[in-house]
Write a protein that holds these residues in place. Structure first.
Motif, PDB file in Angstrom:
ATOM      1  N   ASP A 132       0.841  -1.279   0.251  1.00  0.00           N
ATOM      2  CA  ASP A 132       0.082  -0.022   0.183  1.00  0.00           C
ATOM      3  C   ASP A 132       0.954   1.133  -0.048  1.00  0.00           C
ATOM      4  O   ASP A 132       0.825   2.233  -0.858  1.00  0.00           O
ATOM      5  CB  ASP A 132      -0.721   0.104   1.100  1.00  0.00           C
ATOM      6  N   ARG A 133       1.856   1.448   0.820  1.00  0.00           N
ATOM      7  CA  ARG A 133       2.634   2.494   0.828  1.00  0.00           C
ATOM      8  C   ARG A 133       4.162   2.060   1.543  1.00  0.00           C
ATOM      9  O   ARG A 133       4.412   1.280   2.200  1.00  0.00           O
ATOM     10  CB  ARG A 133       2.216   3.493   1.964  1.00  0.00           C
ATOM     11  N   VAL A 134       5.082   2.976   0.946  1.00  0.00           N
ATOM     12  CA  VAL A 134       6.532   2.723   1.299  1.00  0.00           C
ATOM     13  C   VAL A 134       6.957   4.022   1.984  1.00  0.00           C
ATOM     14  O   VAL A 134       6.753   4.990   1.433  1.00  0.00           O
ATOM     15  CB  VAL A 134       7.424   2.308   0.241  1.00  0.00           C
ATOM     16  N   PHE A 135       7.288   3.964   3.368  1.00  0.00           N
ATOM     17  CA  PHE A 135       7.747   5.344   3.897  1.00  0.00           C
ATOM     18  C   PHE A 135       9.295   5.304   3.954  1.00  0.00           C
ATOM     19  O   PHE A 135       9.928   4.376   4.422  1.00  0.00           O
ATOM     20  CB  PHE A 135       7.316   5.125   5.515  1.00  0.00           C
ATOM     21  N   LEU A 136       9.854   6.607   3.568  1.00  0.00           N
ATOM     22  CA  LEU A 136      11.266   6.612   3.609  1.00  0.00           C
ATOM     23  C   LEU A 136      11.510   7.750   4.691  1.00  0.00           C
ATOM     24  O   LEU A 136      10.907   8.735   4.886  1.00  0.00           O
ATOM     25  CB  LEU A 136      11.665   7.592   2.260  1.00  0.00           C
ATOM     26  N   ALA A 137      12.312   7.407   5.521  1.00  0.00           N
ATOM     27  CA  ALA A 137      12.776   8.213   6.654  1.00  0.00           C
ATOM     28  C   ALA A 137      14.220   8.279   6.814  1.00  0.00           C
ATOM     29  O   ALA A 137      15.210   7.757   5.908  1.00  0.00           O
ATOM     30  CB  ALA A 137      12.259   7.238   7.925  1.00  0.00           C
ATOM     31  N   GLY A 138      14.488   9.074   7.875  1.00  0.00           N
ATOM     32  CA  GLY A 138      15.876   9.355   8.125  1.00  0.00           C
ATOM     33  C   GLY A 138      16.468  10.697   7.021  1.00  0.00           C
ATOM     34  O   GLY A 138      15.722  11.147   6.320  1.00  0.00           O
ATOM     35  N   GLY A 139      17.808  10.858   7.513  1.00  0.00           N
ATOM     36  CA  GLY A 139      18.335  12.355   6.616  1.00  0.00           C
ATOM     37  C   GLY A 139      18.344  11.920   5.172  1.00  0.00           C
ATOM     38  O   GLY A 139      17.851  12.722   4.419  1.00  0.00           O
ATOM     39  N   PHE A 140      18.687  10.542   4.901  1.00  0.00           N
ATOM     40  CA  PHE A 140      18.693  10.268   3.281  1.00  0.00           C
ATOM     41  C   PHE A 140      17.467  10.125   2.695  1.00  0.00           C
ATOM     42  O   PHE A 140      17.067  10.805   1.669  1.00  0.00           O
ATOM     43  CB  PHE A 140      19.687   9.219   3.137  1.00  0.00           C
ATOM     44  N   GLY A 141      16.533   9.592   3.295  1.00  0.00           N
ATOM     45  CA  GLY A 141      15.338   9.349   2.960  1.00  0.00           C
ATOM     46  C   GLY A 141      14.399  10.576   2.996  1.00  0.00           C
ATOM     47  O   GLY A 141      13.618  10.734   1.917  1.00  0.00           O
ATOM     48  N   SER A 142      14.779  11.442   3.772  1.00  0.00           N
ATOM     49  CA  SER A 142      13.855  12.784   3.820  1.00  0.00           C
ATOM     50  C   SER A 142      14.181  13.717   2.606  1.00  0.00           C
ATOM     51  O   SER A 142      13.304  14.282   2.535  1.00  0.00           O
ATOM     52  CB  SER A 142      14.054  13.361   5.165  1.00  0.00           C
ATOM     53  N   TYR A 143      15.379  13.547   2.121  1.00  0.00           N
ATOM     54  CA  TYR A 143      15.733  14.730   0.903  1.00  0.00           C
ATOM     55  C   TYR A 143      15.659  13.907  -0.266  1.00  0.00           C
ATOM     56  O   TYR A 143      16.280  14.445  -1.309  1.00  0.00           O
ATOM     57  CB  TYR A 143      17.078  15.363   1.430  1.00  0.00           C
ATOM     58  N   LEU A 144      15.547  12.408  -0.163  1.00  0.00           N
ATOM     59  CA  LEU A 144      15.842  11.780  -1.554  1.00  0.00           C
ATOM     60  C   LEU A 144      14.583  12.188  -2.601  1.00  0.00           C
ATOM     61  O   LEU A 144      13.394  12.313  -2.158  1.00  0.00           O
ATOM     62  CB  LEU A 144      15.550  10.423  -1.014  1.00  0.00           C
ATOM     63  N   GLU A 145      14.768  12.338  -3.608  1.00  0.00           N
ATOM     64  CA  GLU A 145      13.871  12.569  -4.820  1.00  0.00           C
ATOM     65  C   GLU A 145      13.338  11.352  -5.598  1.00  0.00           C
ATOM     66  O   GLU A 145      14.186  10.450  -5.708  1.00  0.00           O
ATOM     67  CB  GLU A 145      14.463  13.296  -5.887  1.00  0.00           C
ATOM     68  N   VAL A 146      12.099  10.899  -5.152  1.00  0.00           N
ATOM     69  CA  VAL A 146      11.569   9.626  -5.403  1.00  0.00           C
ATOM     70  C   VAL A 146      11.872   9.319  -6.881  1.00  0.00           C
ATOM     71  O   VAL A 146      12.008   8.266  -7.244  1.00  0.00           O
ATOM     72  CB  VAL A 146      10.143   9.599  -5.093  1.00  0.00           C
ATOM     73  N   ALA A 147      11.532  10.270  -7.641  1.00  0.00           N
ATOM     74  CA  ALA A 147      11.610   9.996  -9.198  1.00  0.00           C
ATOM     75  C   ALA A 147      13.206   9.505  -9.481  1.00  0.00           C
ATOM     76  O   ALA A 147      13.482   8.488 -10.255  1.00  0.00           O
ATOM     77  CB  ALA A 147      11.515  11.094  -9.997  1.00  0.00           C
ATOM     78  N   SER A 148      14.043   9.980  -8.923  1.00  0.00           N
ATOM     79  CA  SER A 148      15.654   9.716  -9.309  1.00  0.00           C
ATOM     80  C   SER A 148      15.859   8.410  -8.809  1.00  0.00           C
ATOM     81  O   SER A 148      16.658   7.536  -9.216  1.00  0.00           O
ATOM     82  CB  SER A 148      16.623  10.818  -8.398  1.00  0.00           C
ATOM     83  N   ALA A 149      15.161   7.915  -7.360  1.00  0.00           N
ATOM     84  CA  ALA A 149      15.630   6.651  -6.818  1.00  0.00           C
ATOM     85  C   ALA A 149      15.057   5.503  -7.383  1.00  0.00           C
ATOM     86  O   ALA A 149      15.514   4.425  -7.643  1.00  0.00           O
ATOM     87  CB  ALA A 149      14.670   6.755  -5.254  1.00  0.00           C
ATOM     88  N   VAL A 150      13.786   6.065  -8.264  1.00  0.00           N
ATOM     89  CA  VAL A 150      13.317   5.049  -9.161  1.00  0.00           C
ATOM     90  C   VAL A 150      13.889   4.844 -10.390  1.00  0.00           C
ATOM     91  O   VAL A 150      14.266   3.714 -10.828  1.00  0.00           O
ATOM     92  CB  VAL A 150      11.640   5.251  -9.393  1.00  0.00           C
ATOM     93  N   ARG A 151      14.385   6.033 -10.809  1.00  0.00           N
ATOM     94  CA  ARG A 151      15.048   5.993 -12.230  1.00  0.00           C
ATOM     95  C   ARG A 151      16.278   5.177 -12.283  1.00  0.00           C
ATOM     96  O   ARG A 151      16.558   4.462 -12.917  1.00  0.00           O
ATOM     97  CB  ARG A 151      15.451   7.382 -12.775  1.00  0.00           C
ATOM     98  N   VAL A 152      17.211   5.321 -11.168  1.00  0.00           N
ATOM     99  CA  VAL A 152      18.269   4.621 -10.741  1.00  0.00           C
ATOM    100  C   VAL A 152      18.236   3.063 -10.386  1.00  0.00           C
ATOM    101  O   VAL A 152      19.216   2.366 -10.473  1.00  0.00           O
ATOM    102  CB  VAL A 152      19.205   5.377  -9.842  1.00  0.00           C
ATOM    103  N   GLY A 153      16.840   2.618 -10.216  1.00  0.00           N
ATOM    104  CA  GLY A 153      16.561   1.312  -9.695  1.00  0.00           C
ATOM    105  C   GLY A 153      16.815   1.052  -8.326  1.00  0.00           C
ATOM    106  O   GLY A 153      16.985   0.032  -7.716  1.00  0.00           O
ATOM    107  N   LEU A 154      17.087   2.214  -7.490  1.00  0.00           N
ATOM    108  CA  LEU A 154      16.976   1.787  -6.115  1.00  0.00           C
ATOM    109  C   LEU A 154      15.979   1.328  -5.351  1.00  0.00           C
ATOM    110  O   LEU A 154      15.685   0.531  -4.587  1.00  0.00           O
ATOM    111  CB  LEU A 154      17.359   3.355  -5.075  1.00  0.00           C
ATOM    112  N   LEU A 155      14.564   1.907  -5.980  1.00  0.00           N
ATOM    113  CA  LEU A 155      13.343   1.490  -5.601  1.00  0.00           C
ATOM    114  C   LEU A 155      12.729   0.994  -6.816  1.00  0.00           C
ATOM    115  O   LEU A 155      12.839   1.339  -7.747  1.00  0.00           O
ATOM    116  CB  LEU A 155      12.566   2.718  -4.887  1.00  0.00           C
ATOM    117  N   PRO A 156      11.703   0.023  -6.214  1.00  0.00           N
ATOM    118  CA  PRO A 156      10.893  -0.680  -7.515  1.00  0.00           C
ATOM    119  C   PRO A 156       9.991   0.469  -8.362  1.00  0.00           C
ATOM    120  O   PRO A 156       9.336   1.131  -7.589  1.00  0.00           O
ATOM    121  CB  PRO A 156      10.335  -1.724  -6.925  1.00  0.00           C
ATOM    122  N   ARG A 157       9.936   0.449  -9.631  1.00  0.00           N
ATOM    123  CA  ARG A 157       9.180   1.415 -10.400  1.00  0.00           C
ATOM    124  C   ARG A 157       7.801   1.027  -9.914  1.00  0.00           C
ATOM    125  O   ARG A 157       6.966   2.022  -9.865  1.00  0.00           O
ATOM    126  CB  ARG A 157       9.214   1.107 -11.779  1.00  0.00           C
TER     127      ARG A 157
END
Length: 181
Positions: A132-157
């Motif tokens: 249903d949802r994925v929560f990103l937290a912490g210093g890195f997760g808080s400032y991460l651009e979701v589109a970039s994380a998906v584009r580079v394969g860090l998180l599933p499309r």
């Protein structure tokens, strides 16, 4: 393992984007504190890789293209290429770059995190489509651009539209624990 890598402190490039008004290659960036760039923090590294993938300057295998290939892409993209002591590198601006060695280090880190996500999904008996949802937290997760994380394969499309940036959850959790005593 990033040549110009640094923590999320003043002067760290924290965001990189395509910006046609920014001159050759059309790359814009911001730094923490709005100061002169000193290096790249995690969110800036992921954004830079995503931008270079979108521009075609990094191929699907993670190889930085050569000058002839960059020239064929047009738009002055070859101006972003240079050769450093560790091989080719791509300029972000302000003396900041992403090297071939950086891309290879990122591939290893991204693969480890992506594998972790796959293991969590497998152990839970769910597919990405069932989350249903994925929560990103912490210093890195808080400032991460979701589109970039998906584009580079860090998180599933498949999870892209269900990712929620949760902020500093450890601080909120510690405060809640203290208040519940």
């Amino acid at each position: 393992g990033i040549e110009l890598g640094m923590g999320g402190v003043e002067g760290a490039v924290d965001s990189v984007w395509l910006d046609p008004s920014a001159g050759p290659g059309g790359i814009g960036f911001s730094t923490i504190g709005g100061t002169s760039p000193k290096g790249l923090c995690g969110s800036g590294v992921l954004d830079a890789l995503a931008v270079f993938l979108d521009l075609g300057l990094v191929d699907d295998t993670g190889r930085i293209v050569d000058a002839d290939e960059a020239e064929a892409l047009g738009a002055g993209l070859s101006a972003l290429l240079s050769e450093g002591p560790t091989g080719p590198r791509l300029s972000i601006g302000g003396g900041i770059y992403l090297s071939q060695a950086d891309v290879r280090s990122l591939q290893l880190a991204i693969a480890a995190i992506a594998a972790g996500v796959d293991v969590l999904l497998a152990r839970s008996g769910r597919t990405a489509a069932q989350v249903d949802r994925v929560f990103l937290a912490g210093g890195f997760g808080s400032y991460l651009e979701v589109a970039s994380a998906v584009r580079v394969g860090l998180l599933p499309r498949a999870l892209a539209d269900r990712i929620v940036v949760a902020g500093n959850t450890s601080g909120a959790g510690a405060a809640a624990a203290c208040l519940s005593l």
